[in-house]
Design a protein around this motif. Structure first.
Motif, mmCIF file in Angstrom:
data_model
loop_
_atom_site.group_PDB
_atom_site.id
_atom_site.type_symbol
_atom_site.label_atom_id
_atom_site.label_comp_id
_atom_site.label_asym_id
_atom_site.label_seq_id
_atom_site.Cartn_x
_atom_site.Cartn_y
_atom_site.Cartn_z
ATOM 1 N N THR A 145 1.815 17.986 -9.264
ATOM 2 C CA THR A 145 2.374 17.248 -8.130
ATOM 3 C C THR A 145 3.491 16.308 -8.556
ATOM 4 N N TYR A 146 3.429 15.787 -9.781
ATOM 5 C CA TYR A 146 4.522 14.957 -10.279
ATOM 6 C C TYR A 146 5.763 15.819 -10.499
ATOM 7 N N LEU A 147 5.560 17.008 -11.037
ATOM 8 C CA LEU A 147 6.679 17.930 -11.224
ATOM 9 C C LEU A 147 7.297 18.307 -9.882
ATOM 10 N N ALA A 148 6.456 18.538 -8.865
ATOM 11 C CA ALA A 148 6.969 18.841 -7.527
ATOM 12 C C ALA A 148 7.766 17.666 -6.969
ATOM 13 N N PHE A 149 7.293 16.447 -7.220
ATOM 14 C CA PHE A 149 8.005 15.242 -6.799
ATOM 15 C C PHE A 149 9.390 15.194 -7.437
ATOM 16 N N VAL A 150 9.450 15.451 -8.748
ATOM 17 C CA VAL A 150 10.724 15.403 -9.472
ATOM 18 C C VAL A 150 11.668 16.495 -8.976
ATOM 19 N N VAL A 151 11.156 17.710 -8.797
ATOM 20 C CA VAL A 151 11.997 18.820 -8.323
ATOM 21 C C VAL A 151 12.555 18.500 -6.941
ATOM 22 N N HIS A 152 11.725 17.927 -6.066
ATOM 23 C CA HIS A 152 12.191 17.597 -4.716
ATOM 24 C C HIS A 152 13.302 16.549 -4.761
ATOM 25 N N ARG A 153 13.129 15.521 -5.589
ATOM 26 C CA ARG A 153 14.140 14.462 -5.666
ATOM 27 C C ARG A 153 15.423 14.947 -6.334
ATOM 28 N N VAL A 154 15.289 15.691 -7.425
ATOM 29 C CA VAL A 154 16.476 16.187 -8.138
ATOM 30 C C VAL A 154 17.235 17.197 -7.286
ATOM 31 N N SER A 155 16.514 18.081 -6.595
ATOM 32 C CA SER A 155 17.208 19.053 -5.735
ATOM 33 C C SER A 155 17.950 18.340 -4.618
ATOM 34 N N GLY A 156 17.360 17.284 -4.062
ATOM 35 C CA GLY A 156 18.049 16.507 -3.029
ATOM 36 C C GLY A 156 19.303 15.842 -3.562
ATOM 37 N N LEU A 157 19.218 15.299 -4.762
ATOM 38 C CA LEU A 157 20.381 14.664 -5.381
ATOM 39 C C LEU A 157 21.484 15.684 -5.654
ATOM 40 N N LEU A 158 21.131 16.840 -6.208
ATOM 41 C CA LEU A 158 22.135 17.864 -6.500
ATOM 42 C C LEU A 158 22.758 18.417 -5.222
ATOM 43 N N LEU A 159 21.971 18.555 -4.173
ATOM 44 C CA LEU A 159 22.526 19.009 -2.897
ATOM 45 C C LEU A 159 23.476 17.965 -2.313
ATOM 46 N N ALA A 160 23.145 16.699 -2.475
ATOM 47 C CA ALA A 160 24.039 15.639 -1.995
ATOM 48 C C ALA A 160 25.352 15.644 -2.779
ATOM 49 N N LEU A 161 25.280 15.922 -4.071
ATOM 50 C CA LEU A 161 26.497 15.998 -4.884
ATOM 51 C C LEU A 161 27.336 17.227 -4.524
ATOM 52 N N PHE A 162 26.681 18.269 -4.019
ATOM 53 C CA PHE A 162 27.393 19.481 -3.625
ATOM 54 C C PHE A 162 28.190 19.286 -2.330
ATOM 55 N N LEU A 163 27.749 18.401 -1.466
ATOM 56 C CA LEU A 163 28.382 18.246 -0.151
ATOM 57 C C LEU A 163 29.895 18.016 -0.194
ATOM 58 N N PRO A 164 30.436 17.154 -1.064
ATOM 59 C CA PRO A 164 31.898 17.007 -1.094
ATOM 60 C C PRO A 164 32.614 18.317 -1.436
ATOM 61 N N LEU A 165 32.034 19.115 -2.329
ATOM 62 C CA LEU A 165 32.636 20.416 -2.638
ATOM 63 C C LEU A 165 32.606 21.346 -1.425
ATOM 64 N N HIS A 166 31.534 21.267 -0.687
ATOM 65 C CA HIS A 166 31.419 22.088 0.522
ATOM 66 C C HIS A 166 32.478 21.685 1.554
ATOM 67 N N PHE A 167 32.650 20.377 1.735
ATOM 68 C CA PHE A 167 33.665 19.917 2.677
ATOM 69 C C PHE A 167 35.073 20.267 2.201
ATOM 70 N N TRP A 168 35.294 20.238 0.891
ATOM 71 C CA TRP A 168 36.587 20.657 0.349
ATOM 72 C C TRP A 168 36.828 22.132 0.662
ATOM 73 N N ALA A 169 35.808 22.963 0.485
ATOM 74 C CA ALA A 169 35.952 24.393 0.774
ATOM 75 C C ALA A 169 36.242 24.617 2.254
ATOM 76 N N LEU A 170 35.572 23.881 3.117
ATOM 77 C CA LEU A 170 35.860 24.001 4.547
ATOM 78 C C LEU A 170 37.265 23.522 4.873
ATOM 79 N N GLY A 171 37.742 22.536 4.148
ATOM 80 C CA GLY A 171 39.098 22.032 4.356
ATOM 81 C C GLY A 171 40.163 23.053 4.027
ATOM 82 N N THR A 172 39.859 23.973 3.093
ATOM 83 C CA THR A 172 40.848 25.012 2.784
ATOM 84 C C THR A 172 41.064 25.938 3.976
#
Length: 113
Positions: A10-37
């Motif tokens: 369950t601790y590993l699941a907690f870490v995976v959930h938090r890290v995946s959320g952080l990485l997805l948040a970091l991906f958002l600017p790239l996604h908006f850049w791609a949409l801007g093209t």
């Protein structure tokens, strides 16, 4: 005082959930850049689409889908714990969440290739 060891699933699941959320948040600017093209012109967007045919980009897309599935499955696990109180079956829910995330990534990879 936290009585669970950090090696508990369950601790590993907690870490995976938090890290995946952080990485997805970091991906958002790239996604908006791609949409801007797409807004800036057809030729620029076509160039971007050609770049996405790169095998490394395809692998990154698969990783992104796995991150999305892991974050969704982890969030559903937390909701089940909060609203249904299934605390005794946490290891089963962790295994189900991980399996679901990997299955979604595999299905995506099979459709991409």
């Amino acid at each position: 005082m936290d009585l669970r060891p950090r090696s508990h699933p369950t601790y590993l699941a907690f870490v995976v959930h938090r890290v995946s959320g952080l990485l997805l948040a970091l991906f958002l600017p790239l996604h908006f850049w791609a949409l801007g093209t797409a807004i800036s012109g057809e030729a620029r967007f076509d160039g971007f689409l050609r770049w996405t045919e790169n095998p490394l980009v395809k692998a990154a897309e698969t990783g992104l889908v796995v991150l999305l599935a892991a974050h969704l499955a982890g969030g559903l696990r937390v909701m089940v714990l909060e609203f249904l109180g299934w605390r005794k079956r946490q290891k089963d829910m962790v295994a189900l969440s991980a399996g679901l995330a990997l299955l979604v990534g595999l299905l995506f990879l099979l459709n991409v290739v």
